[in-house]
Design a protein around this motif. Sequence first.
Motif, mmCIF file in Angstrom:
data_model
loop_
_atom_site.group_PDB
_atom_site.id
_atom_site.type_symbol
_atom_site.label_atom_id
_atom_site.label_comp_id
_atom_site.label_asym_id
_atom_site.label_seq_id
_atom_site.Cartn_x
_atom_site.Cartn_y
_atom_site.Cartn_z
ATOM 1 N N GLU A 327 156.085 7.923 3.233
ATOM 2 C CA GLU A 327 155.527 8.070 4.578
ATOM 3 C C GLU A 327 156.241 7.152 5.561
ATOM 4 O O GLU A 327 156.375 7.483 6.747
ATOM 5 C CB GLU A 327 154.027 7.769 4.552
ATOM 6 C CG GLU A 327 153.329 7.960 5.893
ATOM 7 C CD GLU A 327 153.470 9.368 6.457
ATOM 8 O OE1 GLU A 327 153.555 9.498 7.699
ATOM 9 O OE2 GLU A 327 153.534 10.323 5.666
ATOM 10 N N ARG A 330 159.151 9.140 6.610
ATOM 11 C CA ARG A 330 158.736 10.248 7.488
ATOM 12 C C ARG A 330 158.410 9.736 8.889
ATOM 13 O O ARG A 330 158.775 10.354 9.894
ATOM 14 C CB ARG A 330 157.525 10.968 6.881
ATOM 15 C CG ARG A 330 157.825 11.702 5.586
ATOM 16 C CD ARG A 330 156.638 12.563 5.160
ATOM 17 N NE ARG A 330 156.876 13.190 3.857
ATOM 18 C CZ ARG A 330 156.408 12.730 2.701
ATOM 19 N NH1 ARG A 330 155.648 11.629 2.687
ATOM 20 N NH2 ARG A 330 156.671 13.354 1.574
ATOM 21 N N SER A 331 157.712 8.613 8.961
ATOM 22 C CA SER A 331 157.368 8.032 10.261
ATOM 23 C C SER A 331 158.618 7.575 10.998
ATOM 24 O O SER A 331 158.721 7.710 12.228
ATOM 25 C CB SER A 331 156.407 6.849 10.064
ATOM 26 O OG SER A 331 155.193 7.265 9.499
ATOM 27 N N GLU A 333 161.659 8.872 10.722
ATOM 28 C CA GLU A 333 162.342 10.064 11.227
ATOM 29 C C GLU A 333 161.620 10.666 12.430
ATOM 30 O O GLU A 333 162.260 11.235 13.321
ATOM 31 C CB GLU A 333 162.448 11.109 10.118
ATOM 32 C CG GLU A 333 163.427 10.754 9.013
ATOM 33 C CD GLU A 333 163.688 11.929 8.093
ATOM 34 O OE1 GLU A 333 164.274 12.922 8.564
ATOM 35 O OE2 GLU A 333 163.319 11.852 6.903
ATOM 36 N N ALA A 334 160.298 10.543 12.459
ATOM 37 C CA ALA A 334 159.510 11.122 13.550
ATOM 38 C C ALA A 334 159.480 10.227 14.782
ATOM 39 O O ALA A 334 158.864 10.587 15.791
ATOM 40 C CB ALA A 334 158.089 11.389 13.068
ATOM 41 N N GLY A 335 160.127 9.065 14.713
ATOM 42 C CA GLY A 335 160.149 8.164 15.852
ATOM 43 C C GLY A 335 158.841 7.435 16.080
ATOM 44 O O GLY A 335 158.561 6.988 17.195
ATOM 45 N N LYS A 336 158.041 7.278 15.023
ATOM 46 C CA LYS A 336 156.729 6.650 15.159
ATOM 47 C C LYS A 336 156.722 5.159 14.847
ATOM 48 O O LYS A 336 155.677 4.518 14.924
ATOM 49 C CB LYS A 336 155.726 7.357 14.241
ATOM 50 C CG LYS A 336 155.480 8.821 14.578
ATOM 51 C CD LYS A 336 154.490 9.439 13.606
ATOM 52 C CE LYS A 336 154.221 10.906 13.929
ATOM 53 N NZ LYS A 336 153.272 11.519 12.961
#
Length: 347
Positions: A327, A330-331, A333-336
Amino acid sequence: MRAVVFENYQTFPSLTDVEVPEPGAGEVLLKVAGAGACHSDVSVYRDFTAEHPGALKPSFVLGHESAGWVEKLGPGVTGVEIGDAYLVYGPTGCGRCRMCVQGAENYCDNAATNPALAIGLGRDGGMAEYVAVPARNLVPLGDADPVAAAPLADAGLTPYHAIKQALPNLAGGGKSALVVGLGGLGQVAVQILRALTGAQIIATDAKQEAMDAVAGDGVETVPAGDGQVERIRDLTGGRGVDAAFDFVGAKATIATARAAAGIGSRVVVVGIADGTADWSFFGTPYESTLNGTYWGSLGDLYDVAAMYRRGQITPTIQTFAMDDALEAYRSLEAGKISGRAVVTPNA
């Protein structure tokens, strides 16, 4: 033990069970306190193919930013105490060329033929419960927190090296520095500039929350978009900045950094977005330079660790348990992620 493994090109990594490594001669086994998730990892598993110039042959454990406690000593290791906390220097050069003997394995003359670029980049890294590393690559942390220190192995070392090379441009009164891109590296870069120079610091990013993270205490922020370069130059009285550091490396950000730079300036491209730059005699400030840097030396990392222990740099981190390691990517890559995502395998 559990580890985040890069198994194939253009394939998301897996969280899987692997054997605990056995430290070889001159190595130690480190119980990992923290491992930083970096955009370079994303490039490894998302962008590269076997034909890419930067390709690293799978499979291996990710994690080139790591810190932890010594668990076991390999044959021949002395001067290292079990239980002590260390930051890990990532690059693994040939150990015998003119650059490696200076502690600059990041610029190893034999990089093209080495089996790996670094711990976590070709060789099993720290995104796991344990990692085996050369004892020479350990940088002592003393009583400092190894979890928050982990990203400094790249997100601190890389901007430190780039800024250190540009210090002659920032020596003296009335100097100014520009930081383009305020992710994990850019945020630490602002702290390093504040600690090492008396320069005016200007920071720019497309995200307001990224600028908010560094604003204040003498740092002036400029949002990306229309009028960006004009605003930056206005803040310098029209002269342009004396040094600019681009932590993105896209064509647009390189152009912004160069357009904001003044006579005799130094523009350093640190980000690896593979952007290009155009040059013309009348469109380039006189005696300005454009160059790129990559990571930093072992000696540089000792400096970074000292600054961390003294409170001069404090990376902003978001921690993830080992169960949530994927995660973290994933975060990312999502710019979070604001700052650096750090996985804590042994929390």
